[in-house]
Design an enzyme around this catalytic site. Structure first.
Site, PDB file in Angstrom:
ATOM      1  N   SER A 157      -4.196  -8.354  -8.928  1.00 53.62           N
ATOM      2  CA  SER A 157      -3.825  -7.010  -9.371  1.00 53.62           C
ATOM      3  C   SER A 157      -3.884  -6.965 -10.883  1.00 53.62           C
ATOM      4  O   SER A 157      -3.884  -7.995 -11.553  1.00 53.62           O
ATOM      5  CB  SER A 157      -2.393  -6.689  -8.905  1.00 53.62           C
ATOM      6  OG  SER A 157      -1.875  -5.529  -9.515  1.00 53.62           O
ATOM      7  N   TYR A 170       6.547  -8.637  -7.542  1.00 52.96           N
ATOM      8  CA  TYR A 170       5.129  -8.363  -7.276  1.00 52.96           C
ATOM      9  C   TYR A 170       4.249  -9.014  -8.342  1.00 52.96           C
ATOM     10  O   TYR A 170       3.261  -9.701  -8.032  1.00 52.96           O
ATOM     11  CB  TYR A 170       4.914  -6.852  -7.259  1.00 52.96           C
ATOM     12  CG  TYR A 170       3.489  -6.422  -7.002  1.00 52.96           C
ATOM     13  CD1 TYR A 170       2.961  -6.420  -5.720  1.00 52.96           C
ATOM     14  CD2 TYR A 170       2.671  -5.979  -8.052  1.00 52.96           C
ATOM     15  CE1 TYR A 170       1.661  -6.005  -5.474  1.00 52.96           C
ATOM     16  CE2 TYR A 170       1.371  -5.574  -7.820  1.00 52.96           C
ATOM     17  CZ  TYR A 170       0.871  -5.580  -6.525  1.00 52.96           C
ATOM     18  OH  TYR A 170      -0.427  -5.177  -6.292  1.00 52.96           O
TER      19      TYR A 170
END
Length: 270
Positions: A157, A170
């Site tokens: 990401s 995350y």
């Protein structure tokens, strides 16, 4: 005219919808047969609906209408035994495994890192990091045994390239898969298996288009600037990520390994 992945077999995690479905369909368009799985239920700490059995069936329909074969199962990416059984079944049916898309992931905003509960941390790390490990652990021996080389693509990401507030668990997981990728790239290089990570900005899928994400941003309007891209677009499309996977997994990317590839509309440059 054959596709760039004609005769290959590709494993895709998190394939019920979003990026995973796009990857399965795009790889099939290029000639690959598909092995796909998804948990098909919403996990305890996830605050938005996740993929369903019906959505996974739609992925099957889309692949089959391309005249490609697909083996599909409902399985939790954290369940090493289940993932291992699926890979064994795939090799028995197709005779090989060439491409791995370690795509399955969850997300969720938190107030700050020190407010993350044990359950939130464990589930986030379990899916986004351990799930990548279990997928690669199952797939790598089969790829080595087949002797055809191959490509493993791990979806990280933009949050795996820099710290992002309210996403501590995350971001930690998405950074961690980069270290895993770099080690695997060295370990698997003698077998001509390439390993890379992708770093998308926001992608137009239910992963970010849901009430939990929208509600947090509406309640914290200054946070929206954290998601702004350099190019004047709100988000990229799933196929933009899929196209990168096709390139990395084809002969065009045959010497690309150990790379963190951003598909982020310039997000990391801001």
């Amino acid at each position: 005219m054959t596709g760039r992945l004609e005769g290959k077999v590709a494993l895709v995690s998190g394939a019920a919808r979003g990026q995973g479905r796009s990857h399965a369909v795009r790889l099939a368009e290029e000639g690959a047969n598909i092995v796909a799985f998804d948990v098909c239920r919403t996990l305890d700490t996830v605050e938005y609906p996740m993929g369903t059995p019906e959505e996974l069936k739609e992925t099957v329909r889309l692949v089959e209408q391309l005249d490609r074969r697909i083996l599909v199962r409902e399985a939790d990416v954290r369940d090493g035994a289940a993932v291992g059984e699926l890979v064994a079944e795939a090799v028995a049916e197709f005779g090989r495994l060439d491409v791995v898309c370690a795509n399955a992931a969850i997300t969720g905003f938190v107030e700050n890192t020190w407010s993350i509960t044990d359950a939130q941390w464990t589930e986030m790390i379990g899916v986004n990091l351990t799930g990548v490990f279990t997928t690669v652990r199952a797939a790598a021996p089969a790829m080595i045994a087949a002797g055809n080389g191959g490509s493993i693509v791990i979806t990280s990401s933009s949050a795996g390239t820099k710290g992002m507030v309210n996403l501590g668990h995350y971001s930690a997981a998405k950074h961690a898969v980069v270290g895993l990728m770099r080690t695997l790239a060295n370990e698997l290089a003698p077998h001509m298996i390439r390993v890379n990570t992708l770093h998308p900005t926001g992608v137009n899928t239910p992963f970010i288009n849901n009430d939990h994400i929208r509600g947090f941003i509406e309640a914290n309007p200054s946070w929206a600037a954290n998601m702004a891209n350099a190019l004047p677009i709100e988000h990229v499309e799933p196929v933009d990520i899929s196209n990168a996977i096709v390139w990395l997994s084809s002969d065009e990317g045959r010497y690309v390994t150990g790379v963190c590839l951003p598909i982020d509309a310039g997000f990391a440059q801001r």
